[in-house]
Design an enzyme around this catalytic site. Structure first.
Site, PDB file in Angstrom:
ATOM      1  N   GLU B 189       0.831  -1.213   0.000  1.00 27.60           N
ATOM      2  CA  GLU B 189       0.000   0.000   0.000  1.00 27.60           C
ATOM      3  C   GLU B 189       0.861   1.257   0.000  1.00 27.60           C
ATOM      4  OE1 GLU B 189      -2.777  -1.137  -0.478  1.00 27.60           O
ATOM      5  OE2 GLU B 189      -3.204  -2.857   0.809  1.00 27.60           O
ATOM      6  N   ASP B 350      -1.432  -1.006  -9.757  1.00 24.95           N
ATOM      7  CA  ASP B 350      -1.745  -2.397  -9.460  1.00 24.95           C
ATOM      8  C   ASP B 350      -1.731  -3.173 -10.768  1.00 24.95           C
ATOM      9  OD1 ASP B 350      -2.008  -2.376  -6.759  1.00 24.95           O
ATOM     10  OD2 ASP B 350      -4.188  -2.293  -6.733  1.00 24.95           O
TER      11      ASP B 350
END
Lengths: 322, 532
Positions: B189, B350
Site C-alpha cells: 500500500e 496495481d
C-alpha cells in the site's frame, strides 16, 4: 462464517504474553501498574487512535473517570500536555488533534485531588506532516549504487551510504567508489534496435482486425497536445544556471510520435468518430508542481471520498479487488 | 534522451488457497487474475522481446501471490478452471454465430483463452514465477520484493519485530525463488513510516517507491519534487509516485479505463445468460459468478450498454498510449532544463488493473512501450538503473504516507477494523517472546513455532482490514483474520504448555502452507538473529 471479534478476545489466553524484554520499572519505559497497557497509533495528520487494557485492581473503587493525558514531545517545541476524558470500557478512543507533525506519548490514568495517577504509558507516536517543510536543506549523500553483499552487516551497509559533507551539493564519485552497473543499460540512442514502430503497430492492428473479421477503422487526427506547461518549477537559481535546452529536438520527438500514429490511423475503413479521446484530453488538467514540490491539492483531489479503493481503482472497476 | 519513465506494476493477491472447499469463490480471484492479467502481460512482454523492442518494465511480486503461483494444488485447479472456461468460449462462438454484434467478441475470447492456455501449460509449465524469472534474466524486466503477506507496516510498527519479520521473510522468499537479491522493495500500500527504511536496508535493498507526498513532505524539501529520488537516513532511495501519470490511468473521472469504448466489467454472461445454459460454468451450488466473458462496452454513465467493439477499443488503447506518452514527453521537457540530472517519472499501478479491470490495459501497455521505443525524449528505465546513473541524491527523511484514501492509514484503521490491531500486536509480542525464549529448538516445537508465525503473518495481510473497511467480502476477511489469530494463539498455548497436537499442526501446515522452507519464527528474533 463471520466470527465476532469478541469471540477472538475471549479465545486469547491473557492480555499479553509474559514478555521477558519489557523493561522493569525505572529502566526505560516505566510500567506503572501491572498489566495495564495503552498503545497509540497515528491514523493521519490530525487523528490518533488509542487502545488499552486495564488492570482493574489498580483502580480505586468506585472507578474514577479515566483520562488519557497526551504529552507533546515534538522535537524543537516546549513540552506540553492535554487531557482527554475517555470511557474506560470502550477500550479504545479516537483523538482529534489540532496540528499535524507532532510527536506524542500518552498516559492512561485518572485525576484525583489535582493529581494525575498513571496506570500505563504508551509507545511514542508521530503524526505525519500535512504539507511540505518550508525550505530545502541541501545535502547530497550517495545512495547505494549496488546491492551490498549479503554478508555485510547493516552497519557496514549504512557506512557505505554515508553522505559526503553536508554542504556539498553534487559530490562526484571517485572512480574507485563508483560501482559498475550490473546490467547493460546505458542511455544511448544508438543502442536502440532499428524497429519500425509504425509498421509493427500496423501489423498488430491488422492482425487484430483480421482475426475478428472486422474492418479497420480510422480515428480522428489527435488533437494538438495542450500548451507546454512545466510541471515542476525549479528554484530560480537553477533556472538561471541551467543550460538552454535544444527546443527543436523536443518538438521533433512529439511530432515524430504524432506522425507515426497518424500513419497507423490512416488504414481506412469506417469512422470511429464516436469516442471522446479529444474530450478526455481536454479534460485532463496540466499538472503543476510548485517549486517546493507540493502536490497537496492534486493528491487530495485524487483521494476523493468517492474513490473508496485503497488503490484508486476507477469507478468502472473499483469494487472488487481486495 | 532527456528523461526516464519507470512503469511499475504491483502484482499482489492475498493468500487464498482453500483445499477444504471443492469450489472456492476466493480462489477465483487468483484464477481470474492469471487468465486476464498475468498471462496477458506475459504475452505482451514475449512479443516485445520477440520484436526486439528496447524496453524496461518493473514488477513487484508479493510473496503471497508468488507462493500461490508456485503451488501445485492451485496450478492444477487453475488449469481445470481455464479449460472449463475455454469450453464455455467454444460454446459461445457457436451460440453467437448468428449475432454479428457479439460473434467477434466471442471469437476474441476464444482466441485469448487459447493463447493463455498455450502459454500457461506449454511455455511456463503452469509455473508463472518461472516467467518472471526468465523475463528478469533478460535485463528488461526487474522484479521487486515485497513484504511477506502484504502487511500494512505503519500499523504493525508498534512491534519492530513484526515489521522486520515481514521484510525479512519477504526478501528471503524472493531469494529462494529468484536466486538473487532484490534491488527494490515494494512497501504494501506504499505504506511508509520513518524507520522502516532501516529495516529494508538490513536486507540490502536499494530503493522503494512512495506515494507522492511521502517524498514531497520529507524532512527537507525535495529539490526536484518527485522527479528524482531522495535518500532516506538508512541510505535507501525513495522514489515518489508521479501524480499526473497516476491520475491518467487511475482516476475514475479522468482515467483511460473509464472510456466509453472500453469493455464493461460488470456485464458478464455469468449473470446475463439463462441459468440452465450457464450453470456448468458457475459455482457448483448455482451461485452466479463472473466467467470473464463480457460482451458490452461501457457505453456511458447509465445502465444502458451497447455491444463491445474490439476494433474501437483497440484504437482507443493506441490513442490513449499516445496521449500518455505525449504527456510524459511534455513533463520531461518541462523538467529537463531545470534539473542537473534527467528527470525520472515513476508510474506505479496495481498489475491487476491491466486486463482484469481494464480489459484493454495490456494492449495499452504494448502500444505505449512500442511508441516509447520510437522517440528519444522519454526512455523507459528501471529504478535501479536510475540509481546506477545517479548514485548521489538529496538526503531527506520521507514522511509517513500510503497510497490509500486520504494518503495515510485511514483505510486500514477506523472503527470498522480497529479491533484487529490489539491482536496483531499481541501476536507479534508472543512470537518475539517465543523466538527469543527458544532460539535453538528443533523438531515438533520448532514446527509449531514456524506455523504460529505463518498464521500471524497471514492475519497481518492488509487485504483483510481493507475489505472490512470497504464492506466488500467483509465476512470472509473477518473470518480469515480471526481464524489465523486463533490458530496462532492455539499454537502459542501448546508451545508454552509443552503439549503440541501434531495431527492438528500437520493439518495447519498443509492448509496454510506458504513459506514452508523459511524459518519464519526466527525472523521475529532480534536484528542479529538467524533468519534461516
Amino acid at each position: 462464517m463471520a466470527l465476532d471479534p469478541e469471540d477472538l478476545s475471549r479465545d486469547l489466553p491473557e492480555p499479553r504474553p509474559p514478555i521477558k524484554t519489557t523493561p522493569p520499572a525505572g529502566e526505560g519505559v516505566p510500567q506503572p501498574h501491572g498489566q495495564s497497557r495503552v498503545t497509540l497509533l497515528a491514523v493521519n495528520s490530525y487523528l490518533v487512535h488509542a487502545y488499552w487494557d486495564v488492570d482493574r485492581d489498580a483502580l480505586p473503587a468506585p472507578n474514577p473517570p479515566a483520562t488519557l493525558r497526551f504529552h507533546d514531545v515534538t522535537h524543537g517545541s516546549s513540552p506540553s500536555s492535554f487531557d482527554v476524558t475517555v470511557d474506560l470500557d470502550a477500550r479504545n478512543w479516537y483523538v482529534h488533534l489540532w496540528s499535524p507533525a507532532q510527536a506524542y506519548y500518552a498516559e492512561l490514568g485518572w485525576n484525583e485531588g489535582g493529581e494525575f495517577h498513571s496506570l500505563a504509558k504508551s509507545n511514542p507516536v508521530e503524526t505525519p506532516r500535512a504539507w511540505p517543510v518550508s525550505e530545502e536543506e541541501p545535502q547530497s549523500p550517495r545512495s547505494p549504487a549496488s546491492p551490498p553483499p549479503a554478508e555485510r552487516t547493516a552497519e557496514e551497509v549504512a557506512a557505505a551510504a554515508v553522505a559526503p559533507p553536508a554542504n556539498t551539493r553534487d559530490v562526484p564519485e571517485s572512480p574507485e567508489t563508483r560501482p559498475q552497473p550490473e546490467g547493460e543499460f546505458r542511455p544511448q540512442p544508438e543502442a536502440r534496435p532499428p524497429l519500425d514502430a509504425a509498421e509493427t503497430l500496423r501489423r498488430r492492428l491488422e492482425g487484430v482486425y483480421a482475426a475478428h473479421g472486422v474492418p479497420a477503422p480510422s480515428v480522428t487526427t489527435p488533437e494538438t497536445p495542450p500548451p507546454f506547461a512545466p510541471a515542476f518549477e525549479a528554484p530560480i537559481e537553477r533556472l538561471e544556471n541551467a543550460a538552454e535546452p535544444p527546443p527543436q529536438h523536443r518538438v521533433d520527438a512529439a511530432e515524430t510520435l504524432r506522425r507515426r500514429l497518424a500513419e497507423i490511423r490512416g488504414l481506412g475503413g469506417e469512422s470511429a468518430d464516436h469516442g471522446a479521446v479529444g474530450e478526455a484530453e481536454a479534460k485532463l488538467p496540466s499538472a503543476h508542481v510548485s517549486a517546493c514540490g507540493d502536490l497537496t491539492s492534486q493528491a487530495e483531489a485524487r483521494f476523493s471520498p468517492g474513490v473508496s479503493s485503497a488503490s484508486h481503482a476507477p469507478s468502472c472497476c473499483g469494487e472488487r479487488k481486495g | 534522451m532527456e528523461g526516464y519513465l519507470a512503469l511499475v506494476l504491483h502484482a499482489h493477491l492475498p493468500y487464498v488457497r482453500h483445499p477444504e472447499h471443492e469450489d472456492s469463490l476466493e480462489e477465483n480471484w487468483l484464477f481470474e487474475a492469471i487468465t486476464e492479467t498475468y498471462v496477458p502481460l506475459f504475452l505482451v512482454i514475449e512479443s516485445l522481446i520477440e520484436d526486439g523492442v528496447d524496453f524496461r518494465l518493473t514488477f513487484s511480486l508479493s510473496p503471497t501471490l508468488a507462493s500461490m503461483l508456485l503451488d501445485p494444488f492451485l496450478q492444477e485447479r487453475y488449469t481445470r478452471k481455464l479449460e472449463k472456461t475455454l469450453e464455455l468460449a467454444e460454446r459461445e462462438v457457436a451460440r453467437t454465430a448468428t449475432q454479428p454484434c457479439f460473434h467477434p467478441v466471442a471469437l476474441l475470447y476464444r482466441k485469448l483463452l487459447q493463447r493463455v492456455h498455450d502459454a500457461f501449460v506449454n511455455r511456463y509449465g503452469r509455473n508463472l514465477v518461472r516467467g518472471f524469472a526468465q523475463f528478469q534474466s533478460t535485463g528488461r524486466v526487474e522484479v521487486m520484493a515485497s513484504a511477506a503477506t502484504h502487511g500494512y507496516l505503519p500499523l504493525l510498527s508498534v512491534n519492530e519485530s513484526a515489521v522486520r519479520a515481514q521484510v525479512r521473510i519477504g526478501v528471503e522468499h524472493y531469494r529462494q525463488i529468484f536466486g538473487r537479491d532484490p534491488q527494490g522493495f515494494w512497501l504494501p500500500e506504499c505504506g511508509y513510516y520513518p524507520g522502516v527504511d532501516a529495516l529494508l536496508r538490513e536486507q540490502a535493498t536499494r530503493y522503494t517507491v512512495l506515494e507522492t507526498h511521502g517524498v514531497t513532505r520529507a524532512s527537507s524539501r525535495p529539490r526536484y519534487g518527485v522527479y528524482a529520488p531522495i535518500v532516506c537516513p538508512s541510505g535507501v532511495a525513495a522514489f515518489g509516485r508521479d501524480p499526473e501519470s497516476s491520475r491518467q490511468v487511475w482516476s475514475s473521472a479522468e482515467g483511460y479505463p473509464g472510456d466509453y469504448d472500453y469493455r464493461e466489467f460488470y456485464r458478464d454472461i455469468g449473470y446475463d445468460l439463462d441459468l440452465a445454459y450457464i450453470k456448468p460454468f458457475i459455482h457448483r451450488d448455482g451461485i452466479r459468478l463472473d466467467t470473464g466473458l463480457k460482451y458490452y462496452r461501457i457505453t456511458g454513465p447509465g445502465d444502458h450498454k451497447e455491444p463491445y467493439r474490439p476494433d474501437w477499443a483497440e484504437q482507443k488503447a493506441a490513442s490513449h498510449a499516445q496521449h500518455f506518452l505525449e504527456e510524459r514527453i511534455r513533463q520531461v521537457n518541462g523538467q529537463a532544463a531545470s534539473m542537473d540530472r534527467k528527470p525520472m517519472i515513476v508510474a506505479p499501478y496495481d498489475a491487476e488493473l491491466f486486463g482484469h479491470w481494464w480489459f484493454e490495459g495490456p494492449r495499452w501497455l504494448d502500444y505505449l512501450i512500442r511508441l516509447a521505443a520510437e522517440q528519444n525524449t522519454v526512455r523507459l528505465a528501471t529504478l535501479s538503473e536510475y540509481l546506477d546513473e545517479y548514485p548521489v541524491n538529496q538526503a531527506a527523511a520521507p514522511c509517513m504516507s500510503s497510497w490509500g484514501d486520504r494518503g495515510a492509514s485511514d483505510v486500514w484503521l477506523n472503527s470498522s477494523n480497529d479491533w484487529i490491531y490489539p491482536h496483531l500486536h499481541a501476536g507479534a509480542e508472543r512470537m518475539e517472546y517465543l523466538s527469543r525464549a527458544n532460539p535453538r529448538l528443533t523438531g515438533l516445537t520448532l514446527r509449531a513455532m514456524n506455523q504460529a508465525a505463518r498464521e500471524l503473518l497471514l492475519a497481518q495481510a492488509s487485504d483483510w482490514a481493507f475489505m472490512i473497511n470497504s464492506g466488500n467480502m467483509e465476512s470472509y476477511a473477518r473470518q480469515r483474520t480471526t481464524t489465523h489469530l486463533q490458530n496462532m494463539s492455539g499454537l502459542y498455548r501448546q508451545i508454552e504448555n509443552g503439549s503440541i497436537d501434531e495431527s492438528a499442526l500437520r493439518e495447519l501446515e498443509d492448509r496454510d502452507n506458504l513459506f514452508s522452507e523459511i524459518a519464519t519464527a526466527a525472523a521475529y528474533a532480534s536484528r542479529d538473529g538467524a533468519a534461516d
